[in-house]
Design a protein around this motif. Structure first.
Motif, mmCIF file in Angstrom:
data_model
loop_
_atom_site.group_PDB
_atom_site.id
_atom_site.type_symbol
_atom_site.label_atom_id
_atom_site.label_comp_id
_atom_site.label_asym_id
_atom_site.label_seq_id
_atom_site.Cartn_x
_atom_site.Cartn_y
_atom_site.Cartn_z
ATOM 1 N N ALA A 1 16.066 30.857 -0.768
ATOM 2 C CA ALA A 1 16.137 29.994 0.472
ATOM 3 C C ALA A 1 15.856 30.629 1.731
ATOM 4 O O ALA A 1 14.995 30.136 2.409
ATOM 5 C CB ALA A 1 17.664 29.073 0.604
ATOM 6 N N PRO A 2 16.434 31.696 2.130
ATOM 7 C CA PRO A 2 16.105 32.085 3.431
ATOM 8 C C PRO A 2 14.678 32.866 3.393
ATOM 9 O O PRO A 2 13.895 32.814 4.645
ATOM 10 C CB PRO A 2 17.137 33.671 3.432
ATOM 11 N N ALA A 3 13.993 33.157 2.462
ATOM 12 C CA ALA A 3 12.722 33.755 2.529
ATOM 13 C C ALA A 3 11.780 32.692 2.647
ATOM 14 O O ALA A 3 10.860 32.630 3.418
ATOM 15 C CB ALA A 3 12.497 34.251 1.050
ATOM 16 N N LEU A 4 12.310 31.385 1.837
ATOM 17 C CA LEU A 4 11.269 30.209 2.083
ATOM 18 C C LEU A 4 11.349 29.880 3.552
ATOM 19 O O LEU A 4 10.495 29.358 4.149
ATOM 20 C CB LEU A 4 11.758 29.034 1.030
ATOM 21 N N ALA A 5 12.486 29.560 4.092
ATOM 22 C CA ALA A 5 12.505 29.469 5.519
ATOM 23 C C ALA A 5 11.961 30.179 6.703
ATOM 24 O O ALA A 5 11.392 29.800 7.482
ATOM 25 C CB ALA A 5 14.145 29.264 5.954
ATOM 26 N N ALA A 6 11.923 31.489 5.970
ATOM 27 C CA ALA A 6 11.212 32.587 7.088
ATOM 28 C C ALA A 6 9.584 32.648 6.739
ATOM 29 O O ALA A 6 9.034 33.293 7.329
ATOM 30 C CB ALA A 6 11.974 34.002 6.610
ATOM 31 N N GLY A 7 9.237 31.599 5.616
ATOM 32 C CA GLY A 7 7.518 31.891 5.252
ATOM 33 C C GLY A 7 7.221 33.131 4.699
ATOM 34 O O GLY A 7 6.039 33.338 4.620
ATOM 35 N N VAL A 8 8.221 33.453 3.930
ATOM 36 C CA VAL A 8 7.752 34.760 2.933
ATOM 37 C C VAL A 8 6.953 34.355 1.819
ATOM 38 O O VAL A 8 7.555 33.557 1.201
ATOM 39 C CB VAL A 8 8.828 35.620 2.675
#
Length: 308
Positions: free
Chosen positions: A219-226
């Motif tokens: 989830a954090p990676a998706l939010a950060a656009g990774v």
């Protein structure tokens, strides 16, 4: 108003808003008989007849049939009893109309074939017992004979259509019932359940499953656009596989990663997410967070690194 006043049929029509023809019909049927006649032979009606006609008009506007109206006027039944029975009948009609509108809406939205429309119509008309048998059959196919620890999961997967559902709940039920009636979907959910059980270490209590673990890490990676192919994804994949290895008691090697990949690909079937979304609508729950973006991201990332 003069209690002794008598009205000709034309005056009665003017006062009640009914046509002369309708009043004459009610009079001929004996529902509102004339009080008397004029010297010229014309029918005359008193204030009681006026009150009866106004009640007849009101009851007819509500859709109550003439035999029932006659019983009310003749005091063979009470107005309260008639109103209660009519309210129940109207509630049934409303439910039927909602079902029909839900089917029509679903057909229009999905561009369904006549065969699909017939199936949706039959699913919408199922009784409560028939709905329960359909759902129990699906849940038995998915969880029957497996570990008792899945009882709670089975309960959370059970749709409960309310007695007076909203239109969107009816539409959701139709789509959910189609899924529940699909043997392939039942087999898919059983594979998910079996993989979940296979991941447990004997003797341990409840633990996060692999899907929830992936969701929380990604989830954090998706939010950060990774991007899943980005070098920045390496650490996320390594963290998840290491955590998963610890949970199942197996080394973090190629075999474990293939096992995790198979599990996630099964869980990422779009029918599973559709079922959970529809289930929330039917049961009146808040919409679930979609799992597909996180699972797809991690599957792509894990598959790319397994091929290296």
């Amino acid at each position: 108003m003069d209690g002794d006043a008598l009205y000709a049929i034309g005056e009665l029509a003017r006062r009640t808003g009914l046509t002369v023809k309708a009043i004459r019909f009610y009079s001929d049927c004996g529902i509102v008989p004339p009080t008397g006649r004029s010297p010229a032979g014309y029918r005359l009606y008193d204030n009681d007849a006026l009150a009866r006609l106004e009640l007849v008009r009101t009851l007819r506007d509500l859709g109550i049939d003439l035999p029932t109206i006659r019983k009310v006027l003749d005091r063979e039944t009470t107005l309260a009893q008639v109103a209660a029975a009519h309210a129940e009948a109207l509630a049934t009609q409303i439910r039927v109309l909602r079902l029909r509108r839900a089917v029509a809406t679903a057909v229009a939205r999905r561009g369904s074939t006549p065969e699909e429309m017939d199936l949706m119509h039959r699913l919408a008309r199922l009784s409560e017992d028939e709905r329960r048998r359909l759902v129990d059959g699906f849940l038995d196919a998915a969880f029957g004979g497996l570990d008792a620890d899945l009882t709670g999961i089975r309960r959370t997967m059970t749709p409960e259509l309310p007695d007076d559902p909203e239109d969107e709940q009816v539409e959701a039920w139709i789509e959910l019932a189609e899924l529940a009636a699909d043997p392939e979907f039942g087999a898919l959910m059983r594979r998910v359940a079996e993989q979940h059980l296979a991941d447990r270490v004997r003797g341990e209590g409840p633990r996060p499953d692999a899907v929830a673990m992936v969701r929380d890490h990604v989830a954090p990676a998706l939010a950060a656009g990774v991007e899943s192919a980005s070098p920045r994804a390496d650490a996320i994949v390594a963290a998840v596989t290491a955590r998963y290895a610890g949970l199942v008691g197996h080394p973090d090697d190629a075999t474990l990663r293939r096992r995790l990949l198979t599990l996630l690909e099964t869980a990422n079937d779009p029918r599973r997410e559709s079922y959970l979304r529809l289930l929330a609508v039917v049961n009146g729950w808040p919409p679930p967070d979609p799992l597909t973006p996180a699972l797809t991201w991690f599957i792509d990332a894990l598959r790319a690194r397994s091929d290296r």
